[in-house]
Design an enzyme around this catalytic site. Structure first.
Site, short mmCIF file in Angstrom:
data_model
loop_
_atom_site.label_atom_id
_atom_site.label_comp_id
_atom_site.label_asym_id
_atom_site.label_seq_id
_atom_site.Cartn_x
_atom_site.Cartn_y
_atom_site.Cartn_z
N HIS A 30 36.55 -65.12 36.69
CA HIS A 30 35.85 -65.15 37.73
C HIS A 30 35.48 -66.39 38.34
O HIS A 30 34.75 -66.76 39.48
CB HIS A 30 34.68 -64.04 37.85
CG HIS A 30 35.11 -62.66 37.46
ND1 HIS A 30 35.88 -62.09 38.42
CD2 HIS A 30 34.62 -61.95 36.52
CE1 HIS A 30 35.97 -60.82 37.87
NE2 HIS A 30 35.18 -60.80 36.95
N ASP A 36 42.18 -56.86 33.11
CA ASP A 36 40.77 -56.64 32.88
C ASP A 36 40.41 -55.70 34.23
O ASP A 36 41.06 -55.77 35.14
CB ASP A 36 40.11 -58.03 33.37
CG ASP A 36 38.54 -58.20 33.08
OD1 ASP A 36 38.10 -58.61 32.02
OD2 ASP A 36 37.80 -57.70 33.82
N HIS A 90 38.13 -55.59 36.35
CA HIS A 90 37.58 -56.53 37.40
C HIS A 90 38.95 -57.36 37.90
O HIS A 90 39.47 -58.15 37.31
CB HIS A 90 36.40 -57.58 37.25
CG HIS A 90 35.37 -56.48 36.45
ND1 HIS A 90 35.04 -56.44 35.35
CD2 HIS A 90 34.26 -55.87 37.17
CE1 HIS A 90 33.91 -55.68 34.85
NE2 HIS A 90 33.42 -55.56 36.28
N ASP A 124 37.63 -54.05 29.53
CA ASP A 124 36.49 -53.39 29.96
C ASP A 124 37.15 -51.98 30.93
O ASP A 124 36.56 -51.51 31.74
CB ASP A 124 35.65 -54.13 30.97
CG ASP A 124 36.37 -55.09 31.60
OD1 ASP A 124 37.61 -55.09 31.54
OD2 ASP A 124 35.72 -56.09 32.28
#
Ligand SMILES: [Zn+2]
Length: 390
Positions: free
Chosen positions: A133, A168, A170, A257
């Protein structure tokens, strides 16, 4: 037969990996390295190198000089006012020494990439990496310096075409943003839809934006997604795009995650799908990139039940080794009291979760996900054809 150590996948890990630490209350905990690295050793990993620290000049390849200066200043004075994505009560609370700690995560992915580029390792794995990110001018989502982007930039400077696959939960927004104008980098991100999860971006339609056309593919998935449609989406999208894009190096991010037991998101994968996806990436690396493959860790907030097995499954795929049915007794015995002390569930017995861990996803979820995957694939195949006519 275990591989001789010198031909094993290279794992980047050492004591400085533990320094990336936002504090005891923060979900991204360096506590994961204890059970994580010990399980890697137990399944056979024996080739470790510590991460070196990236220099400011290396960081400047993807980050702006002013941002790096801000990180250096906050690293000395963490109590200064909120700025550049950092704030005491936010996702990225400044901590003493964070410039050095984050530059070491960056240096770890650079070292792993160098080993692959120089042929010292066919496959490399940096479990502490995957800070996808981080943006050129600000920190975001637990990520300070974007180690993945640093490694991709290093491969680009060596003349490679890079396929990046982000698993991931996200959206891999930082990596996408940094390479959105580079037609020699194709980023593909599978994630829980931004309608229900941070960072709120990464939609199929991005494929038609002028800037990301042919460089960014997003497959946003429904909350409640389990193994079957997640894996189907990954298998539907990645191999045809790899064939069309013809990468010379593969980089992947394996945040765990997306697992059903993860506390921060709403997908419901088991370690089975994660293992299958890693094995598919291994096949693609051998098929398209001469085997050159750098894998990183990423998110993953269930320290004892999920992260260690997820890391081991990536390594086992890279080592071309079978998945042992059970986690070692002494590993579980070693870490169960630690888990209890932190109010966490103990490490599980099986490497691959039992089928009954999650109930099957609804038909609506499967259908939505497959529609999304098909749309993402069609759009990006079209865009790639326009970029490389003939
Ligand atoms: Zn391989």
């Amino acid at each position: 037969m275990p591989l001789p150590v010198e031909s094993q996948p290279l794992v980047i890990f050492g004591p400085p990996s533990l320094d990336y630490d936002f504090g005891p209350e923060h979900p991204l905990s360096p506590r994961r390295f204890g059970p994580g690295i010990e399980l890697l050793r137990a399944v056979g990993a024996g080739r470790f190198e510590p991460p070196p620290r990236a220099t400011v000049e290396e960081l400047r390849r993807v980050h702006r000089a002013e941002y790096i200066s801000t990180v250096q200043m906050l690293s000395e004075y963490p109590d200064a006012a909120a700025m550049a994505g950092f704030s005491r009560w936010g996702d990225d609370p400044p901590f003493y020494g964070m410039h050095e700690a984050a530059a070491t995560v960056g240096g770890g992915s650079l070292a792993a990439m160098d080993a692959v580029l120089l042929g010292r390792a066919l496959h490399a794995f940096h479990p502490g990496g995957g800070l996808h990110h981080a943006m050129p001018t600000y920190a975001s989502g637990f990520c300070i310096y974007n180690d993945v982007a640093l490694a991709i930039a290093r491969a680009r400077d060596a003349g490679h075409r890079v396929l990046y696959v982000d698993l991931d939960v996200h959206h891999g927004d930082g990596v996408e943003a940094i390479f959105r104008r580079d037609t020699q980098v194709l980023t593909i991100s599978f994630h829980e839809t931004g309608l229900s999860l941070f960072p709120g971006t990464g939609f199929v339609e991005d494929c038609r934006e002028p800037e990301t056309e042919g460089t960014a593919v997003n497959v946003p998935l429904q909350p409640g997604t389990s193994d079957s449609s997640w894996l189907e989406a990954v298998e539907l999208v990645v191999p045809p795009l790899a064939r069309a894009f013809r990468p010379t190096i593969l980089v992947s991010q394996h945040g765990s995650d997306s697992h059903a037991l993860d506390p921060l998101a709403h997908l419901r994968l088991t370690t089975g799908a994660m293992s299958e996806a890693a094995r598919m990436l291994d096949r693609l690396a051998h098929e398209h990139t001469g085997g050159r493959w750098l894998a990183t860790g990423g998110g993953g907030y269930d320290v004892y039940r999920v992260v260690p097995r997820a890391w081991s499954l990536v390594w086992l795929a890279q080592a071309h080794a079978d998945v042992p049915p059970r986690t070692p007794d002494d590993w579980r015995e070693r870490w169960a009291p630690d888990a209890a002390r932190h109010d966490q569930s103990p490490p599980p017995d099986e490497m691959l979760d039992p089928a009954g861990l999650v109930s099957p996803e609804s038909r609506q979820v499967s259908e939505r996900n497959l529609e999304t995957a098909r749309a993402a694939l069609d759009c990006s195949l079209r865009a790639l054809r326009e970029l490389t006519p003939g």
